[in-house]
Design a protein around this motif. Structure first.
Motif, PDB file in Angstrom:
ATOM      1  N   LEU A   1       7.678   6.002   8.188  1.00  0.00           N
ATOM      2  CA  LEU A   1       6.703   5.724   7.353  1.00  0.00           C
ATOM      3  C   LEU A   1       7.141   4.505   6.695  1.00  0.00           C
ATOM      4  O   LEU A   1       8.413   4.376   6.033  1.00  0.00           O
ATOM      5  N   SER A   2       6.372   3.216   6.688  1.00  0.00           N
ATOM      6  CA  SER A   2       7.098   1.992   6.290  1.00  0.00           C
ATOM      7  C   SER A   2       8.341   1.819   6.811  1.00  0.00           C
ATOM      8  O   SER A   2       9.148   1.225   6.149  1.00  0.00           O
ATOM      9  N   GLY A   3       8.567   1.984   8.105  1.00  0.00           N
ATOM     10  CA  GLY A   3      10.004   1.861   8.641  1.00  0.00           C
ATOM     11  C   GLY A   3      11.172   3.054   8.545  1.00  0.00           C
ATOM     12  O   GLY A   3      12.124   2.770   8.888  1.00  0.00           O
TER      13      GLY A   3
ATOM     14  N   GLN B   1       1.260   7.339  -0.046  1.00  0.00           N
ATOM     15  CA  GLN B   1       1.846   6.405   0.222  1.00  0.00           C
ATOM     16  C   GLN B   1       1.108   5.497   1.440  1.00  0.00           C
ATOM     17  O   GLN B   1       1.412   4.354   1.764  1.00  0.00           O
TER      18      GLN B   1
ATOM     19  N   VAL C   1       7.025  -4.461   8.911  1.00  0.00           N
ATOM     20  CA  VAL C   1       7.101  -3.037   9.099  1.00  0.00           C
ATOM     21  C   VAL C   1       5.701  -2.396   9.217  1.00  0.00           C
ATOM     22  O   VAL C   1       4.745  -2.865   8.370  1.00  0.00           O
ATOM     23  N   ASP C   2       5.704  -1.455  10.180  1.00  0.00           N
ATOM     24  CA  ASP C   2       4.372  -0.845  10.429  1.00  0.00           C
ATOM     25  C   ASP C   2       4.247   0.272   9.334  1.00  0.00           C
ATOM     26  O   ASP C   2       5.195   0.986   9.062  1.00  0.00           O
ATOM     27  N   PRO C   3       3.016   0.509   8.692  1.00  0.00           N
ATOM     28  CA  PRO C   3       2.859   1.347   7.573  1.00  0.00           C
ATOM     29  C   PRO C   3       3.079   2.761   8.217  1.00  0.00           C
ATOM     30  O   PRO C   3       3.659   3.790   7.723  1.00  0.00           O
TER      31      PRO C   3
ATOM     32  N   GLY D   1      -2.784   2.031   0.833  1.00  0.00           N
ATOM     33  CA  GLY D   1      -2.253   0.790   0.160  1.00  0.00           C
ATOM     34  C   GLY D   1      -3.572   0.094  -0.195  1.00  0.00           C
ATOM     35  O   GLY D   1      -4.696   0.559  -0.510  1.00  0.00           O
TER      36      GLY D   1
END
Length: 704
Positions: A423-425, A503, A361-363, A506
């Motif tokens: 955002l994160s999928g 968020q 999953v892309d950030p 990371g």
């Protein structure tokens, strides 16, 4: 020695440019006063023709009017040069005209004999036609375009300035780019205003040329008959031809300069010059070529028509259309998918699944409908790609860390003009964008209604309307903030990146931030992680700052504060798991207090804030320190009082900031900011000592 020679050359070139203007003025004045020989006149007339051709070519190859910003001044100087040449040539014609048609130089003789065949009647008619074309058509039209352009440019300046400020605030451009755009808007208004005035010089020059020719003919008759004893017929023939040649040699360059003025003010600013625009747009459709060729061919077959001319041109147009048609077919074949690649893709799809098929999953992601692909397609020079790069750079400068790369892909499940931000999928934002239209955003003070599709600005929820490109300047004049589709998507993405900045930070971004600091202060980073606190604890502190929109640009202060307080707080933690991240965050906020206060209250004025009633403060302290939660009745009362205090602050134009004791700040911030995102919650210890604190609203009581 080489450096010294280069310095002399550079200084000489600079001095030559500085002296070009004064030398030209002196030369013009000298021609009006001093007598010139026919040879010198020939040189100056040739120079005038060459100058007019150069100006026309420069105007043809410019891509926008400001590329030739010196044109109004050039127009003035060339007009003065022609008038000075008229004065000098009149002097020579009247003094030496009785000697023959070559008395005023070979240029005037050539224009008087070769162009009009020595027939003064034909010359007069041709000259008058040229004056009418220059005066009534080209100059009048160019002047009108410049006048209207100046008016609309001045009216549109406030809207353009607001659009620049909107791009700057959204992070799409930097301060230097904003300053350059503002200067360009101002220069554009000055240019059209100058062109409006400079066009009057050309019109006056056309009238002056007509009067000068009449004066030369009348004066030549008087001088030839009265002083040199010529007959009336001989004097009329000689001086009329000389006067017409003199007028033509001045009017033809004037016509060229007027054409250049029309080209400059009538072109539409694109990435192509006027020649590329005309050829590219006139010859873009082969169907037009075929239809035109068919019509000319039919006309060429009509009896008594010039068959050769019509049929030859029809054949040429048909051949041009065929070449364009074949070229478009070749481009379509190149753009079509390769069968070999399709077969390879099919074989890959039929292969067994492997770990390579597991997609992480892309950030941060952006999905667009098929009509928005042109905005993000690199082969089509998608402008949104450049905006997102600038946006990430601006975010890194403002917030203090480099956000993840925005992964862009098309999604056929979306509506054609729809996009969504992930955002994160997980979807965090969705909106509509019209690539062929502009969004006119109402900042709240606009009374004019625009025709279009009503909508809402996806970033800030302001009322807006999608309008056609032709209404852009009208909307800017009315006070709307007008942005294109790419700016709408980029602004929405920028808003969500700031909102969910915590968020986006990371562990990988924290490690990269430490590596960046270690290049300048390696010992500082080495003593902190992992000796003092873990990377996870540092990430929690930084995320806590970002949750309340506190930038982490001052990483040095954050690290020094953590290195100072982390060992003490770790010793006080009975669980032995290291320092409490909440306590660390509180100490870091105190260290960053000056920056946090400056963020809410720029300058050095008084801090007009919201306070807590002492009784409510004691109740909250007891409730939060014992049970860690608020009773429903107390929570409702707190929310209602906070709403009234925020409204009162905003009505006075003050920032909505609540100042509380440090023991309450973290809990109240989590509770209140969930309901009031615009509210800032600061502790007493975060306020610098030199700033004066004034309680203007009170939660739970009346202001003191």
């Amino acid at each position: 020695m080489n450096n010294l020679l280069a310095l002399f050359k550079a200084n000489g070139s600079q001095h030559a440019r500085l002296l070009a203007g004064p030398i030209l003025i002196i030369m013009v004045l000298s021609m009006m006063i001093l007598p010139l020989s026919p040879i010198v006149l020939d040189l100056f007339f040739t120079f005038n023709i060459a100058m007019s051709i150069m100006v026309l070519l420069v105007a043809m190859f410019t891509k926008k009017p400001l590329d030739f910003a010196a044109f109004p001044a050039v127009l003035l100087f060339t007009t003065l040069l022609r008038l000075a040449l008229n004065v000098a040539s009149t002097r020579v014609v009247l003094m030496n005209g009785h000697q023959g048609p070559d008395a005023a130089g070979q240029v005037i003789e050539a224009f008087g004999h070769f162009l009009i065949g020595g027939n003064f009647a034909v010359g007069i008619i041709v000259f008058i036609i040229l004056v009418i074309i220059n005066f009534m058509v080209i100059t009048k039209g160019a002047g009108r375009i410049a006048e209207v352009g100046a008016r609309f440019t001045l009216d549109a300046m406030p809207g353009k300035q607001m659009a620049i400020d909107a791009d700057l605030n959204a992070g799409l451009i930097g301060e230097e780019e904003a300053r350059r755009r503002r200067a360009e808007v101002s220069q554009e208004a000055e240019f059209y205003g100058s062109m409006d005035g400079a066009s009057k010089f050309v019109r006056g020059d056309a009238v002056a040329g007509l009067l000068i020719m009449v004066i030369n003919i009348v004066g030549g008759l008087i001088v030839g008959v009265g002083q040199h004893g010529l007959s009336f017929a001989d004097a009329a023939e000689v001086y009329t031809i000389l006067a017409i040649g003199d007028g033509l040699v001045a009017q033809i360059p004037a016509l060229v300069i007027s054409t250049a003025a029309g080209v400059v003010v009538s072109r539409v600013a694109t990435d192509e010059d006027i020649g590329q625009q005309m050829v590219g747009q006139l010859l873009a459709n082969p169907t037009v070529m075929f239809i035109t060729a068919a019509i000319l061919g039919i006309m060429g077959l009509i009896p008594n028509m010039p068959h050769f001319a019509f049929l030859l041109l029809a054949a040429s147009l048909a051949g041009t259309g065929w070449v364009l048609y074949k070229r478009q077919q070749e481009e379509a074949v190149k753009a079509a998918p390769d069968p070999v690649q399709q077969q390879a893709a099919a074989e890959a799809a039929a292969a067994e699944a492997t770990w390579d098929d597991v997609a992480l999953v892309d950030p941060l992601g952006l999905e667009v409908g098929y009509r928005l692909i042109s905005l993000v397609d690199h082969s089509q020079n998608g402008e949104l790609l450049h905006r997102i790069r600038s946006l990430r750079k601006k975010f890194a400068q403002d917030v203090g860390f480099l956000p993840p790369v925005v992964h862009i892909r098309d999604n056929l499940e979306l509506k054609p003009n729809e996009y969504r931000i992930l955002l994160s999928g997980v979807e965090v934002g969705r909106g509509l964008a019209m690539p062929d239209q502009w969004m006119a955003i109402d900042p709240g003070e606009v009374a004019t209604k625009l025709p279009g599709t009503p909508t809402t600005d996806p970033a800030f929820g302001l009322p807006a309307v999608w309008i056609d490109v032709s209404l852009r300047e009208q909307a800017q004049i009315a006070g709307y903030t007008v942005v294109d589709a790419g700016t709408v998507v980029a602004t929405h993405l920028n808003h969500l990146m700031h909102r969910y900045g915590a968020q986006l930070l990371g562990r990988q971004e924290v490690q990269q931030l430490l590596d960046h600091i270690a290049k300048e202060s390696p010992k500082l980073v080495e003593d902190l992680v992992p000796k003092t606190i873990s990377l996870t604890a540092l990430q929690k502190v930084l995320r806590g700052l970002l949750d309340e929109e506190v930038p982490i640009r001052d990483v040095r202060t954050i690290i020094e504060c953590l290195a100072e307080h982390a060992p003490r707080l770790a010793a006080l933690n009975p669980s032995g798991t290291g320092p409490d991240p909440v306590e660390l965050l509180q100490q870091v906020r105190i260290a960053l207090g000056r920056a946090i206060t400056q963020q809410w209250f720029p300058g050095d004025g008084d801090l007009r804030v919201i306070g807590l009633d002492p009784k409510l403060e004691r109740v909250l302290t007891q409730a939060l320190t014992t049970s860690g939660a608020l009773e429903p009745g107390l929570a409702e009362t707190l929310l209602n009082d906070a709403q009234r205090a925020i409204n009162a602050q905003e009505a006075r134009g003050d920032a909505a900031v609540l100042v509380v004791p440090p023991v309450l700040r973290s809990s109240l911030s989590r509770f209140l900011r969930h309901h009031f995102p615009q509210l800032g919650v600061l502790s007493n210890f975060e306020i610098p000592e030199e700033r004066i604190l004034r309680i203007t609203s009170v939660i739970g009581g009346s202001p003191s």
